[in-house]
Design an enzyme around this catalytic site. Structure first.
Site, mmCIF file in Angstrom:
data_model
loop_
_atom_site.group_PDB
_atom_site.id
_atom_site.type_symbol
_atom_site.label_atom_id
_atom_site.label_comp_id
_atom_site.label_asym_id
_atom_site.label_seq_id
_atom_site.Cartn_x
_atom_site.Cartn_y
_atom_site.Cartn_z
ATOM 1 N N TYR A 127 47.674 35.577 46.272
ATOM 2 C CA TYR A 127 47.931 36.675 47.198
ATOM 3 C C TYR A 127 49.347 36.638 47.774
ATOM 4 C CZ TYR A 127 42.845 36.054 47.128
ATOM 5 O OH TYR A 127 41.551 35.860 46.739
ATOM 6 N N CYS B 176 40.392 32.620 44.522
ATOM 7 C CA CYS B 176 40.296 34.005 44.028
ATOM 8 C C CYS B 176 39.594 33.965 42.690
ATOM 9 C CB CYS B 176 41.705 34.594 43.872
ATOM 10 S SG CYS B 176 41.759 36.207 43.063
ATOM 11 N N VAL B 177 38.494 34.699 42.540
ATOM 12 C CA VAL B 177 37.802 34.705 41.252
ATOM 13 C C VAL B 177 38.585 35.468 40.186
ATOM 14 C CG1 VAL B 177 35.461 34.398 42.147
ATOM 15 C CG2 VAL B 177 36.400 36.680 41.926
ATOM 16 N N GLN B 178 39.534 36.280 40.603
ATOM 17 C CA GLN B 178 40.313 37.060 39.651
ATOM 18 C C GLN B 178 41.371 36.209 38.954
ATOM 19 O OE1 GLN B 178 40.002 39.959 38.384
ATOM 20 N NE2 GLN B 178 41.880 41.135 38.264
ATOM 21 N N ASN C 158 46.634 43.631 40.772
ATOM 22 C CA ASN C 158 45.381 42.962 40.460
ATOM 23 C C ASN C 158 45.284 42.543 39.000
ATOM 24 O OD1 ASN C 158 42.953 42.008 41.609
ATOM 25 N ND2 ASN C 158 41.811 43.660 40.653
ATOM 26 N N CYS D 262 34.870 39.320 45.263
ATOM 27 C CA CYS D 262 36.214 39.291 45.850
ATOM 28 C C CYS D 262 36.251 38.508 47.160
ATOM 29 C CB CYS D 262 36.753 40.705 46.070
ATOM 30 S SG CYS D 262 38.498 40.715 46.511
ATOM 31 N N LEU D 263 36.794 37.301 47.085
ATOM 32 C CA LEU D 263 36.870 36.441 48.256
ATOM 33 C C LEU D 263 37.717 37.056 49.356
ATOM 34 C CD1 LEU D 263 37.275 32.649 48.401
ATOM 35 C CD2 LEU D 263 39.113 34.014 49.376
ATOM 36 N N VAL D 264 38.892 37.579 48.993
ATOM 37 C CA VAL D 264 39.813 38.064 50.021
ATOM 38 C C VAL D 264 39.320 39.365 50.662
ATOM 39 C CG1 VAL D 264 41.365 39.370 48.494
ATOM 40 C CG2 VAL D 264 42.269 38.330 50.584
#
Length: 233
Positions: free
Chosen positions: A120, A181-183, A150, A63-65
């Protein structure tokens, strides 16, 4: 993390002899808010401990953020702490964070100024932009898609991204961060946006894969992974 990074590793298996297993341990989060991100990060030590039981060769904090919400430079502190958890479990493994990998990947391709797309809400996006700028990388135009759920982030159609980038001012950007964002899925759109903008395109998932391969001392060529995974870096 659990979709695009394994997809990239599978693509690499088509051109290289190494084979990979993929293991995951989840930090809980439902809504991408500062409060839930802080609670999520607090759970990362547990995850590192669980994964180290499998004696993995490298770990990636996805999770980057979550990392960037903890303050400037936190990717270094997090990676060091989580590596310490693996050492204490007699299963030492290097730890990659998607936040640190993205910054390193941007630097590796020689980009000084980037355009950024995130899923985001605007305040979190502005925090991500500030974090990247604090690392000495200029951020020009950026887009916040303002998706707070998410699961909705994961369900976003990656083929919406070329149209989103087309509406941005990327003329002065050296590279495009198609998904910070990897998501948020983006792999399917990387080659399209590279052709569309004639600029290097990277994502958090691409950068994390690149950093993992480097930690494993393996060649970094992955078909479909864009400029950073061309094998040149």
């Amino acid at each position: 993390m659990e979709t695009e990074i394994p997809a990239l590793l599978r693509a690499r298996e088509m051109i290289a002899p190494e084979r990979f297993t993929f293991h995951s341990s989840r930090m809980r989060m439902k809504h991408v808010t500062r409060e839930e991100l802080a609670a999520m990060d607090a759970d990362s030590d547990r995850c590192a401990l669980e994964l180290s039981d499998a004696r993995v060769d490298v770990m990636g904090y996805a999770c980057l953020v979550a990392i960037m919400s903890m303050g400037h430079g936190y990717h270094c502190a997090s990676a060091d702490r989580l590596h310490g958890v693996t050492v204490q479990n007699d299963a030492a493994a290097p730890v990659i964070t998607s936040a640190g990998a993205l910054v390193d990947g941007i630097r590796a391709i020689g980009a000084r100024r980037v355009a950024v797309v995130t899923p985001y809400m605007k305040p979190l996006t502005e925090m991500v932009v500030d974090y990247i700028r604090h690392e000495g990388i200029e951020v020009g135009d950026y887009r916040a898609l303002e998706i707070s759920d998410n699961l909705a982030v994961a369900a976003h159609d990656p083929m919406n991204l070329p149209g989103i980038v087309a509406g941005m001012d990327v003329a002065d950007a050296d590279a495009i961060v198609l998904s910070a964002c990897v998501q948020m899925p983006s792999l399917a759109a990387i080659s399209t946006v590279e052709a569309q903008t004639r600029k290097p395109v990277l994502t958090a998932a691409v950068a994390t894969t690149w950093a993992m391969l480097r930690a494993l001392n393996l060649p970094t060529r992955v078909p479909g992974g864009g400029t950073l995974l061309s094998g040149a870096y």
